[in-house]
Design a protein around this motif. Structure first.
Motif, PDB file in Angstrom:
ATOM      1  N   ARG A 159       0.835  -1.209   0.000  1.00  0.00           N
ATOM      2  CA  ARG A 159       0.000   0.000   0.000  1.00  0.00           C
ATOM      3  C   ARG A 159       0.866   1.254   0.000  1.00  0.00           C
ATOM      4  NH1 ARG A 159      -2.933  -3.017   3.810  1.00  0.00           N
ATOM      5  NH2 ARG A 159      -2.218  -1.635   5.476  1.00  0.00           N
ATOM      6  N   ALA A 160       1.944   1.261   0.779  1.00  0.00           N
ATOM      7  CA  ALA A 160       2.847   2.418   0.816  1.00  0.00           C
ATOM      8  C   ALA A 160       3.486   2.645  -0.543  1.00  0.00           C
ATOM      9  CB  ALA A 160       3.923   2.211   1.881  1.00  0.00           C
ATOM     10  N   LEU A 161       3.908   1.558  -1.182  1.00  0.00           N
ATOM     11  CA  LEU A 161       4.547   1.677  -2.497  1.00  0.00           C
ATOM     12  C   LEU A 161       3.538   2.016  -3.588  1.00  0.00           C
ATOM     13  CD1 LEU A 161       7.112  -1.224  -2.258  1.00  0.00           C
ATOM     14  CD2 LEU A 161       7.563   1.234  -2.119  1.00  0.00           C
ATOM     15  N   ALA A 162       2.324   1.549  -3.452  1.00  0.00           N
ATOM     16  CA  ALA A 162       1.288   1.870  -4.440  1.00  0.00           C
ATOM     17  C   ALA A 162       0.994   3.373  -4.437  1.00  0.00           C
ATOM     18  CB  ALA A 162       0.021   1.074  -4.170  1.00  0.00           C
ATOM     19  N   ARG A 163       0.944   3.968  -3.237  1.00  0.00           N
ATOM     20  CA  ARG A 163       0.747   5.426  -3.151  1.00  0.00           C
ATOM     21  C   ARG A 163       1.901   6.151  -3.827  1.00  0.00           C
ATOM     22  NH1 ARG A 163      -0.549   3.950   2.070  1.00  0.00           N
ATOM     23  NH2 ARG A 163       1.435   4.744   2.839  1.00  0.00           N
ATOM     24  N   LEU A 164       3.116   5.697  -3.593  1.00  0.00           N
ATOM     25  CA  LEU A 164       4.299   6.294  -4.207  1.00  0.00           C
ATOM     26  C   LEU A 164       4.261   6.131  -5.722  1.00  0.00           C
ATOM     27  CD1 LEU A 164       7.122   7.559  -4.059  1.00  0.00           C
ATOM     28  CD2 LEU A 164       8.018   5.245  -3.674  1.00  0.00           C
ATOM     29  N   TYR A 165       3.952   4.939  -6.180  1.00  0.00           N
ATOM     30  CA  TYR A 165       3.887   4.646  -7.612  1.00  0.00           C
ATOM     31  C   TYR A 165       2.867   5.560  -8.297  1.00  0.00           C
ATOM     32  CZ  TYR A 165       3.588   1.704 -11.815  1.00  0.00           C
ATOM     33  OH  TYR A 165       3.608   1.230 -13.097  1.00  0.00           O
ATOM     34  N   GLY A 166       1.697   5.688  -7.691  1.00  0.00           N
ATOM     35  CA  GLY A 166       0.669   6.558  -8.245  1.00  0.00           C
ATOM     36  C   GLY A 166       1.129   8.002  -8.314  1.00  0.00           C
ATOM     37  N   GLY A 195      11.200   8.842 -11.548  1.00  0.00           N
ATOM     38  CA  GLY A 195      11.628   8.232 -10.302  1.00  0.00           C
ATOM     39  C   GLY A 195      11.576   9.247  -9.190  1.00  0.00           C
ATOM     40  N   ILE A 196      12.202   8.901  -8.060  1.00  0.00           N
ATOM     41  CA  ILE A 196      12.168   9.765  -6.879  1.00  0.00           C
ATOM     42  C   ILE A 196      13.443   9.550  -6.080  1.00  0.00           C
ATOM     43  CG2 ILE A 196      10.939   8.084  -5.458  1.00  0.00           C
ATOM     44  CD1 ILE A 196       9.323  10.536  -4.359  1.00  0.00           C
ATOM     45  N   THR A 197      13.860  10.585  -5.381  1.00  0.00           N
ATOM     46  CA  THR A 197      15.030  10.464  -4.513  1.00  0.00           C
ATOM     47  C   THR A 197      14.601   9.974  -3.140  1.00  0.00           C
ATOM     48  OG1 THR A 197      14.885  12.724  -3.683  1.00  0.00           O
ATOM     49  CG2 THR A 197      16.190  12.381  -5.700  1.00  0.00           C
ATOM     50  N   ASP A 198      15.549   9.479  -2.398  1.00  0.00           N
ATOM     51  CA  ASP A 198      15.295   8.995  -1.048  1.00  0.00           C
ATOM     52  C   ASP A 198      14.688  10.097  -0.177  1.00  0.00           C
ATOM     53  OD1 ASP A 198      15.458   6.995   1.001  1.00  0.00           O
ATOM     54  OD2 ASP A 198      17.206   8.044   1.801  1.00  0.00           O
ATOM     55  N   ALA A 199      15.092  11.324  -0.398  1.00  0.00           N
ATOM     56  CA  ALA A 199      14.592  12.446   0.399  1.00  0.00           C
ATOM     57  C   ALA A 199      13.095  12.675   0.186  1.00  0.00           C
ATOM     58  CB  ALA A 199      15.362  13.721   0.054  1.00  0.00           C
ATOM     59  N   GLY A 200      12.549  12.225  -0.933  1.00  0.00           N
ATOM     60  CA  GLY A 200      11.139  12.405  -1.224  1.00  0.00           C
ATOM     61  C   GLY A 200      10.244  11.308  -0.688  1.00  0.00           C
ATOM     62  N   LEU A 201      10.809  10.360   0.049  1.00  0.00           N
ATOM     63  CA  LEU A 201      10.048   9.216   0.561  1.00  0.00           C
ATOM     64  C   LEU A 201       9.638   9.434   2.005  1.00  0.00           C
ATOM     65  CD1 LEU A 201      12.404   6.377  -0.702  1.00  0.00           C
ATOM     66  CD2 LEU A 201      10.325   7.201  -1.807  1.00  0.00           C
TER      67      LEU A 201
END
Length: 75
Positions: free
Chosen positions: A32-39, A48-54
């Motif tokens: 669920r956490a990754l699905a929100r990020l993927y969306g 993509g995204i940097t570690d700071a954006g997580l």
């Protein structure tokens, strides 16, 4: 560290294999956490995204990539 959209997809699949759900539309906390990020990555047109954006949940869920860099995801 940078995570490409393909990294997020691989982590989602890895967690789906490791933590399958008994419910038809439910998923593990990590998925669920990754699905929100993927969306969010898709909606914003990012590659993509940097570690700071997580957030913490996303960062923890993406650790599967470093734990299993070959993508084997044993159960």
């Amino acid at each position: 560290m940078n995570f490409a959209i393909s990294d997020i997809e691989a982590a989602i699949e890895g967690w789906r294999v490791r933590s399958p759900s008994d419910e038809a539309f439910a998923a593990s906390t990590e998925v669920r956490a990754l699905a929100r990020l993927y969306g969010a990555v898709i909606v914003h047109g990012c590659k993509g995204i940097t570690d700071a954006g997580l957030d913490d949940a996303q960062r923890d869920a993406l650790r599967i990539l470093s734990a299993d860099p070959l993508g084997e995801f044993p159960q």
